[in-house]
Design a protein around this motif. Structure first.
Motif, PDB file in Angstrom:
ATOM      1  N   ASP A 126       0.818  -1.213   0.000  1.00  0.00           N
ATOM      2  CA  ASP A 126       0.000   0.000   0.000  1.00  0.00           C
ATOM      3  C   ASP A 126       0.858   1.272   0.000  1.00  0.00           C
ATOM      4  O   ASP A 126       2.082   1.213  -0.069  1.00  0.00           O
ATOM      5  CB  ASP A 126      -1.001  -0.014   1.169  1.00  0.00           C
ATOM      6  N   ILE A 127       0.215   2.414   0.075  1.00  0.00           N
ATOM      7  CA  ILE A 127       0.899   3.712   0.008  1.00  0.00           C
ATOM      8  C   ILE A 127       1.913   3.876   1.141  1.00  0.00           C
ATOM      9  O   ILE A 127       2.981   4.448   0.941  1.00  0.00           O
ATOM     10  CB  ILE A 127      -0.115   4.890  -0.030  1.00  0.00           C
ATOM     11  N   ASN A 128       1.590   3.365   2.332  1.00  0.00           N
ATOM     12  CA  ASN A 128       2.541   3.447   3.441  1.00  0.00           C
ATOM     13  C   ASN A 128       3.809   2.655   3.128  1.00  0.00           C
ATOM     14  O   ASN A 128       4.921   3.123   3.378  1.00  0.00           O
ATOM     15  CB  ASN A 128       1.910   2.944   4.743  1.00  0.00           C
ATOM     16  N   SER A 135       2.633  -1.050   7.106  1.00  0.00           N
ATOM     17  CA  SER A 135       1.761  -1.410   8.216  1.00  0.00           C
ATOM     18  C   SER A 135       2.149  -2.791   8.688  1.00  0.00           C
ATOM     19  O   SER A 135       2.409  -3.680   7.878  1.00  0.00           O
ATOM     20  CB  SER A 135       0.304  -1.424   7.764  1.00  0.00           C
ATOM     21  N   LYS A 136       2.154  -2.978  10.019  1.00  0.00           N
ATOM     22  CA  LYS A 136       2.580  -4.265  10.583  1.00  0.00           C
ATOM     23  C   LYS A 136       1.680  -4.687  11.735  1.00  0.00           C
ATOM     24  O   LYS A 136       1.048  -3.863  12.383  1.00  0.00           O
ATOM     25  CB  LYS A 136       4.013  -4.159  11.117  1.00  0.00           C
ATOM     26  N   GLY A 137       1.709  -5.985  11.985  1.00  0.00           N
ATOM     27  CA  GLY A 137       1.058  -6.532  13.162  1.00  0.00           C
ATOM     28  C   GLY A 137      -0.405  -6.870  12.974  1.00  0.00           C
ATOM     29  O   GLY A 137      -0.947  -6.797  11.878  1.00  0.00           O
ATOM     30  N   ILE A 142       1.269   1.541  11.406  1.00  0.00           N
ATOM     31  CA  ILE A 142       2.577   2.007  10.935  1.00  0.00           C
ATOM     32  C   ILE A 142       3.376   2.515  12.139  1.00  0.00           C
ATOM     33  O   ILE A 142       2.799   2.909  13.159  1.00  0.00           O
ATOM     34  CB  ILE A 142       2.457   3.092   9.837  1.00  0.00           C
ATOM     35  N   GLN A 143       4.685   2.501  12.020  1.00  0.00           N
ATOM     36  CA  GLN A 143       5.556   2.841  13.149  1.00  0.00           C
ATOM     37  C   GLN A 143       5.265   4.219  13.749  1.00  0.00           C
ATOM     38  O   GLN A 143       5.178   4.344  14.972  1.00  0.00           O
ATOM     39  CB  GLN A 143       7.033   2.729  12.747  1.00  0.00           C
TER      40      GLN A 143
END
Length: 186
Positions: A126-128, A135-137, A142-143
Motif C-alpha cells: 500500500d501507500i505506506n 503497516s505491521k502486526g 505504521i511505526q
C-alpha cells in the motif's frame, strides 16, 4: 408542651429492580406505597447500624481474593494464553486501566480483516509501504502511529500482539471514538 417526632415514610422497594422508575411512580400514584411502621428508627440510626455491619458479600469477595493471592503468590494477576484470544483479553485489561474503549468483538473483527490474526503480518504494497513505512502486526499499524499511541506498560515493539492492539485501539479511540466504529482500513 407537646413534641412530635416525624417518622420518614418509605416506599416498599420490593420489585423496584423489575419495575424501575415507572413502577415506583405507578406505586406512588396509585397509593400502593406502604408507610413505615410507627416504631421505625430514625433514618440516621438505621444508616449508622448498616454502616457498622459488614456486608456479607464483601466479606466473601475479600476472602476469595485473599485465597487467590496466597495461592498465586509470585504469579501474574491473570495469565493469558499466547494466542489471539489471550492477546485480545490482555489488551482489553490494559485498555480498561487506561480508559481506552473497545469491545472484544470489535477488536477481533478488525484483526481478522487486517491481518487474519497473524501478529507478524506486513503490508508491503500500500501507500505506506511505498513510502517506506509498512503497516505491521495484528491491526496493521505504521511505526509513527504506534510511536504516538503506544501505551506505557506494553512492549515497545510494533509487532508485539498486545502492544499492537492497545496502540491501535488508542489511535482508533482518538480518531473514531472506539475501535468498534472501524469497519474498513483506518
Amino acid at each position: 408542651m407537646r413534641t412530635t417526632t416525624l417518622i420518614p415514610r418509605r416506599i416498599a422497594t420490593t420489585g423496584i429492580t423489575v419495575l424501575g422508575a415507572a413502577g415506583i411512580a405507578t406505586a406512588a400514584l396509585t397509593g400502593t406505597a406502604h408507610a413505615a411502621p410507627q416504631t421505625a428508627e430514625p433514618a440516621h440510626q438505621t444508616a449508622a447500624k448498616a454502616a457498622a455491619k459488614p456486608a456479607k458479600a464483601d466479606d466473601k469477595a475479600d476472602k476469595k481474593a485473599e485465597k487467590a493471592e496466597k495461592k498465586g503468590a509470585g504469579k501474574k494477576a491473570e495469565d493469558y494464553p499466547d494466542n489471539l484470544d489471550g492477546w485480545i483479553r490482555e489488551a482489553m485489561s490494559i485498555m480498561k486501566k487506561h480508559g481506552i474503549p473497545g469491545s472484544y468483538d470489535g477488536i477481533k473483527r478488525n484483526i481478522i480483516r487486517e491481518s487474519g490474526g497473524d501478529p507478524n503480518a506486513v503490508n508491503d504494497w500500500d501507500i505506506n509501504a511505498q513510502k517506506g513505512i509498512p503497516s505491521k502486526g495484528l491491526l496493521q499499524v505504521i511505526q509513527p502511529t504506534f510511536d504516538q499511541y503506544h501505551v506505557k506498560g506494553t512492549a515497545d515493539k510494533l509487532t508485539d500482539p498486545v502492544a499492537n492492539i492497545v496502540a491501535a485501539c488508542n489511535y482508533a479511540a482518538d480518531r473514531y471514538g472506539t475501535m468498534d466504529n472501524v469497519d474498513s482500513a483506518y
